[in-house]
Design an enzyme around this catalytic site. Structure first.
Site, PDB file in Angstrom:
ATOM      1  N   HIS A  52       0.973  -1.545  -0.001  1.00 26.22           N
ATOM      2  CA  HIS A  52      -0.011  -0.010  -0.230  1.00 26.22           C
ATOM      3  C   HIS A  52       0.810   1.587   0.023  1.00 26.22           C
ATOM      4  CE1 HIS A  52      -3.125  -2.959   2.412  1.00 26.22           C
ATOM      5  NE2 HIS A  52      -3.471  -2.277   1.062  1.00 26.22           N
TER       6      HIS A  52
ATOM      7  N   LYS B 150     -20.551  -6.525   5.970  1.00 31.25           N
ATOM      8  CA  LYS B 150     -19.809  -7.456   5.383  1.00 31.25           C
ATOM      9  C   LYS B 150     -18.980  -8.140   6.558  1.00 31.25           C
ATOM     10  CE  LYS B 150     -16.060  -7.212   2.919  1.00 31.25           C
ATOM     11  NZ  LYS B 150     -15.153  -6.041   1.167  1.00 31.25           N
TER      12      LYS B 150
ATOM     13  N   ARG C  41      -2.116  -5.787  -8.976  1.00 35.04           N
ATOM     14  CA  ARG C  41      -0.761  -6.144  -8.190  1.00 35.04           C
ATOM     15  C   ARG C  41      -0.771  -7.926  -9.738  1.00 35.04           C
ATOM     16  NH1 ARG C  41      -2.701  -8.091  -2.566  1.00 35.04           N
ATOM     17  NH2 ARG C  41      -4.810  -7.163  -3.513  1.00 35.04           N
TER      18      ARG C  41
ATOM     19  N   SER D 272      -2.444  -8.162   2.417  1.00 27.93           N
ATOM     20  CA  SER D 272      -3.253  -7.662   3.817  1.00 27.93           C
ATOM     21  C   SER D 272      -3.526  -9.316   4.484  1.00 27.93           C
ATOM     22  CB  SER D 272      -4.278  -6.848   3.785  1.00 27.93           C
ATOM     23  OG  SER D 272      -3.760  -5.811   3.932  1.00 27.93           O
TER      24      SER D 272
HETATM   25  P1  ADP Z   1      -9.296  -3.672  -0.481  1.00 29.95           P
HETATM   26  O1  ADP Z   1     -10.280  -4.854  -0.220  1.00 29.95           O
HETATM   27  O2  ADP Z   1     -10.770  -2.615  -1.282  1.00 29.95           O
HETATM   28  O3  ADP Z   1      -9.251  -4.590  -1.671  1.00 29.95           O
HETATM   29  P2  ADP Z   1      -6.671  -3.719   0.527  1.00 29.95           P
HETATM   30  O4  ADP Z   1      -6.682  -2.648   1.500  1.00 29.95           O
HETATM   31  O5  ADP Z   1      -7.037  -5.124  -0.093  1.00 29.95           O
HETATM   32  O6  ADP Z   1      -8.373  -3.237   0.093  1.00 29.95           O
HETATM   33  O7  ADP Z   1      -6.394  -2.992  -1.625  1.00 29.95           O
HETATM   34  C1  ADP Z   1      -5.927  -1.792  -1.486  1.00 29.95           C
HETATM   35  C2  ADP Z   1      -5.703  -1.529  -2.830  1.00 29.95           C
HETATM   36  O8  ADP Z   1      -4.270  -1.577  -2.765  1.00 29.95           O
HETATM   37  C3  ADP Z   1      -6.169  -2.413  -4.318  1.00 29.95           C
HETATM   38  O9  ADP Z   1      -5.889  -1.248  -5.053  1.00 29.95           O
HETATM   39  C4  ADP Z   1      -5.568  -3.355  -4.250  1.00 29.95           C
HETATM   40  O10 ADP Z   1      -5.130  -3.425  -4.628  1.00 29.95           O
HETATM   41  C5  ADP Z   1      -3.953  -2.756  -3.739  1.00 29.95           C
HETATM   42  N1  ADP Z   1      -2.964  -3.391  -2.901  1.00 29.95           N
HETATM   43  C6  ADP Z   1      -2.804  -4.022  -2.004  1.00 29.95           C
HETATM   44  N2  ADP Z   1      -1.784  -4.966  -1.648  1.00 29.95           N
HETATM   45  C7  ADP Z   1      -1.015  -4.357  -3.150  1.00 29.95           C
HETATM   46  C8  ADP Z   1       0.754  -4.891  -2.996  1.00 29.95           C
HETATM   47  N3  ADP Z   1       1.656  -5.288  -2.620  1.00 29.95           N
HETATM   48  N4  ADP Z   1       0.922  -3.613  -4.480  1.00 29.95           N
HETATM   49  C9  ADP Z   1       0.478  -3.058  -5.212  1.00 29.95           C
HETATM   50  N5  ADP Z   1      -0.761  -3.355  -4.608  1.00 29.95           N
HETATM   51  C10 ADP Z   1      -1.617  -3.702  -3.520  1.00 29.95           C
END
Ligand code: ADP
Length: 161
Positions: free
Chosen positions: A17, A41, A91, A129
């Site tokens: 992130h 959710k 990703r 995450s």
């Molecule tokens: P959501 O549940 O809305 O997908 P996340 O917290 O999992 O929320 O992810 C938020 C954003 O960050 C999403 O666009 C996700 O694709 C991106 N993201 C998560 N991990 C990575 C990473 N390692 N590299 C690049 N983008 C990431």
């Protein structure tokens, strides 16, 4: 001044992130990290208010970044904040397929919305995450996946209360 929101669950906020956030600051003057949660959710691991606190802690020395939480549609939040740009990280091709559909739906609901995709950097592209939560739930060391200025143990302890 161009402002974008970076929405997500951030349960918790990872180095992946952080990389997206830093890249997006090359395109936008201000970024609002928007921690989305929907009570209908599943609850997630960290309590939403703690996710927000954790991000505030992580960005404490950074300029032009703020954080908020929301439970409405992302486009509704954009209307409320008067923001037309949404930043999302990509990703994998699976991310792209899911995200492009969401971006199209958002554009249908608010025509001046533009979703900007930032590709994951090679070093962090495997970080999610979900993996971090798995490690934490099993009392493993997740520090290599998290911004180094965060005391994750403190937040795990606060999350228990
Ligand atoms: P959501 O549940 O809305 O997908 P996340 O917290 O999992 O929320 O992810 C938020 C954003 O960050 C999403 O666009 C996700 O694709 C991106 N993201 C998560 N991990 C990575 C990473 N390692 N590299 C690049 N983008 C990431």
């Amino acid at each position: 001044m161009r402002t974008a929101i970076f929405p997500g669950s951030f349960d918790p906020f990872t180095l992946g992130h952080m990389d997206v956030l830093e890249s997006s600051l090359k395109l936008f003057d201000n970024i609002i990290i928007a921690v989305g949660f929907n009570s209908a959710k599943e609850k997630g691991y960290f309590k939403p208010e703690l996710r927000v606190e954790m991000i505030k802690d992580i960005i404490r020395d950074k300029k032009n970044i703020s954080v908020c939480s929301y439970s409405e549609l992302t486009v509704e939040l954009c209307k409320k904040l008067n923001v037309n740009y949404i930043v999302r990280g990509l990703r994998t091709t699976t991310d792209f397929e899911l995200e492009s559909v969401i971006a199209q739906a958002n554009k249908k609901m608010k025509k001046d919305i533009l979703t900007v995709f930032i590709p994951a950097c090679q070093e962090y592209s495997f970080i999610s995450s979900t993996v971090v939560r798995d490690v934490l739930i099993h009392n493993g060391d997740a520090s290599m996946f998290l911004p180094e200025n965060i005391d994750i143990e403190k937040y795990i302890e606060m999350n228990r209360k």
